[in-house]
Design a protein around this motif. Structure first.
Motif, PDB file in Angstrom:
ATOM      1  N   PHE A  94       1.294  -1.213   0.466  1.00  0.00           N
ATOM      2  CA  PHE A  94      -0.027  -0.252  -0.164  1.00  0.00           C
ATOM      3  C   PHE A  94       0.899   1.243  -0.111  1.00  0.00           C
ATOM      4  O   PHE A  94       0.337   1.820   0.043  1.00  0.00           O
ATOM      5  N   GLY A  95       1.577   0.768  -0.107  1.00  0.00           N
ATOM      6  CA  GLY A  95       2.803   2.602   0.073  1.00  0.00           C
ATOM      7  C   GLY A  95       2.727   3.339   0.910  1.00  0.00           C
ATOM      8  O   GLY A  95       3.048   4.269   1.250  1.00  0.00           O
ATOM      9  N   VAL A  96       2.312   2.510   2.175  1.00  0.00           N
ATOM     10  CA  VAL A  96       2.278   4.098   3.826  1.00  0.00           C
ATOM     11  C   VAL A  96       4.102   3.474   4.342  1.00  0.00           C
ATOM     12  O   VAL A  96       3.380   2.024   4.867  1.00  0.00           O
ATOM     13  N   ASP A  97       4.670   3.841   4.892  1.00  0.00           N
ATOM     14  CA  ASP A  97       5.576   4.063   5.121  1.00  0.00           C
ATOM     15  C   ASP A  97       5.609   4.341   7.099  1.00  0.00           C
ATOM     16  O   ASP A  97       5.995   5.227   6.981  1.00  0.00           O
ATOM     17  N   ALA A 153      -6.835   9.943   2.437  1.00  0.00           N
ATOM     18  CA  ALA A 153      -5.405   9.718   2.584  1.00  0.00           C
ATOM     19  C   ALA A 153      -5.005   8.477   0.922  1.00  0.00           C
ATOM     20  O   ALA A 153      -5.760   8.252   0.200  1.00  0.00           O
ATOM     21  N   THR A 154      -3.579   8.774   0.245  1.00  0.00           N
ATOM     22  CA  THR A 154      -3.179   8.192  -0.936  1.00  0.00           C
ATOM     23  C   THR A 154      -2.218   6.853  -0.454  1.00  0.00           C
ATOM     24  O   THR A 154      -1.556   7.215   0.205  1.00  0.00           O
ATOM     25  N   LEU A 155      -3.024   5.467  -0.801  1.00  0.00           N
ATOM     26  CA  LEU A 155      -2.438   4.505  -0.585  1.00  0.00           C
ATOM     27  C   LEU A 155      -1.191   4.108  -2.069  1.00  0.00           C
ATOM     28  O   LEU A 155      -2.423   4.389  -4.012  1.00  0.00           O
ATOM     29  N   PHE A 156      -0.747   3.822  -1.540  1.00  0.00           N
ATOM     30  CA  PHE A 156       0.278   3.602  -3.450  1.00  0.00           C
ATOM     31  C   PHE A 156       0.788   1.764  -3.321  1.00  0.00           C
ATOM     32  O   PHE A 156      -0.148   1.012  -3.114  1.00  0.00           O
ATOM     33  N   GLY A 157       2.123   1.330  -3.760  1.00  0.00           N
ATOM     34  CA  GLY A 157       2.248   0.442  -3.379  1.00  0.00           C
ATOM     35  C   GLY A 157       1.544  -0.276  -4.692  1.00  0.00           C
ATOM     36  O   GLY A 157       1.577  -0.402  -5.249  1.00  0.00           O
ATOM     37  N   SER A 158       1.993  -1.924  -4.340  1.00  0.00           N
ATOM     38  CA  SER A 158       0.911  -2.688  -5.465  1.00  0.00           C
ATOM     39  C   SER A 158      -0.461  -2.892  -5.890  1.00  0.00           C
ATOM     40  O   SER A 158      -0.771  -3.209  -6.269  1.00  0.00           O
ATOM     41  N   SER A 163       1.159   5.916  -9.250  1.00  0.00           N
ATOM     42  CA  SER A 163      -0.158   7.874  -9.055  1.00  0.00           C
ATOM     43  C   SER A 163      -1.159   7.463  -7.623  1.00  0.00           C
ATOM     44  O   SER A 163      -1.547   8.586  -7.869  1.00  0.00           O
ATOM     45  N   GLY A 164      -1.086   6.067  -7.130  1.00  0.00           N
ATOM     46  CA  GLY A 164      -1.350   6.579  -5.820  1.00  0.00           C
ATOM     47  C   GLY A 164      -3.042   5.750  -5.967  1.00  0.00           C
ATOM     48  O   GLY A 164      -3.828   6.933  -6.637  1.00  0.00           O
TER      49      GLY A 164
END
Length: 261
Positions: A94-97, A153-158, A163-164
């Protein structure tokens, strides 16, 4: 606003501790001689139907730290390793660090460790290779939960893509583990117990409502890769009591949707 969302979320995910299953004594545990655990008909069924007073001031629920230390027998290093596994997954999927703290994107997304409330009466009623008693086996359920606390909120990752993907408050994802208690004399590592890990394939939307659908990828030493599809409903009854209903169907081997990217 953030505190209200956090409280609702934690209530919805307030999670099953230490009651002991007397009728599980003496049951056999044939996993060592169960070579066909990956058959299409290898399924498990978890259900909960607990009714309880959610506002009982005299009840102190067990914590996720209790699960780590008492049930899993983890020390500080093992506890941190387990948290890091979850953080790594939330970053990849989900691109959350969460490398710096338990909050990301300026506090918009939080990381929580929660454990199931025993009053949910969460139990396993079907398990491959096991004659499960009619009363079921206790399911201990501990989860690291990534929760969206801000309005969006914006999620990234696979999952979210380069682009989120924007999601709303109350959206969560989980990286957790089940411990199915196969003996009434609980001992960490007892061969009668079954350990499963699970991770969200897609986010769980509107989790703060207490009414959710979830799909997770599973893994275990006994069965290999699998998947879980489930539903949880939360009701406030006329007498003020709360009822939690969960139906969770686990399937082995993993179906293709659980490998979704």
């Amino acid at each position: 606003m953030k505190n209200e969302i956090t409280y609702s979320f934690l209530l919805a995910f307030a999670l099953t501790f230490f009651s002991m299953a007397d009728d599980a004594v003496g049951q056999t545990w044939p996993f060592r001689n169960f070579p066909n655990s990956n058959r299409p008909d290898a399924t498990a069924l978890f259900m909960a139907n607990g009714i309880y007073d959610a506002a009982d001031p005299n009840y102190q629920p067990p914590t996720a730290d209790d699960f780590d230390r008492i049930i899993m027998g983890r020390d500080e290093e093992a506890i941190e390793d387990r948290r890091q596994e979850a953080a790594d997954y939330f970053l990849e999927r989900f691109g959350v660090d969460f490398s710096e703290s338990d909050f990301a994107q300026g506090g918009a997304i939080g990381l929580f460790h929660v454990y199931s409330d025993p009053r949910w009466n969460y139990r396993c009623y079907k398990l491959p290779g096991r004659n499960v008693p009619r009363t079921g086996l206790i399911v201990h359920d501990a989860q690291y939960v990534m929760a969206v606390l801000a309005p969006q909120a914006t999620l990234f990752g696979s999952w979210g893509g380069a682009s989120g993907t924007v999601v709303d408050a109350g959206t969560v994802a989980v990286d957790g583990e089940y411990l199915i208690q196969g003996t009434n004399r609980f001992r960490c590592g007892n061969p009668r117990n079954v350990h499963l890990t699970f991770r969200s394939v897609t986010p769980i939307f509107d989790a703060s409502s207490g009414n959710i659908k979830f799909d997770c990828r599973l893994d275990s030493e006994q069965f290999g890769a699998g998947a879980a599809l489930g539903r949880q409903e939360t009701y406030v009854l006329n007498n003020g009591m709360t009822q939690i209903a969960i139906n969770n169907v686990l399937q082995f081997p993993a179906p293709l949707w659980s490998f979704e990217q």
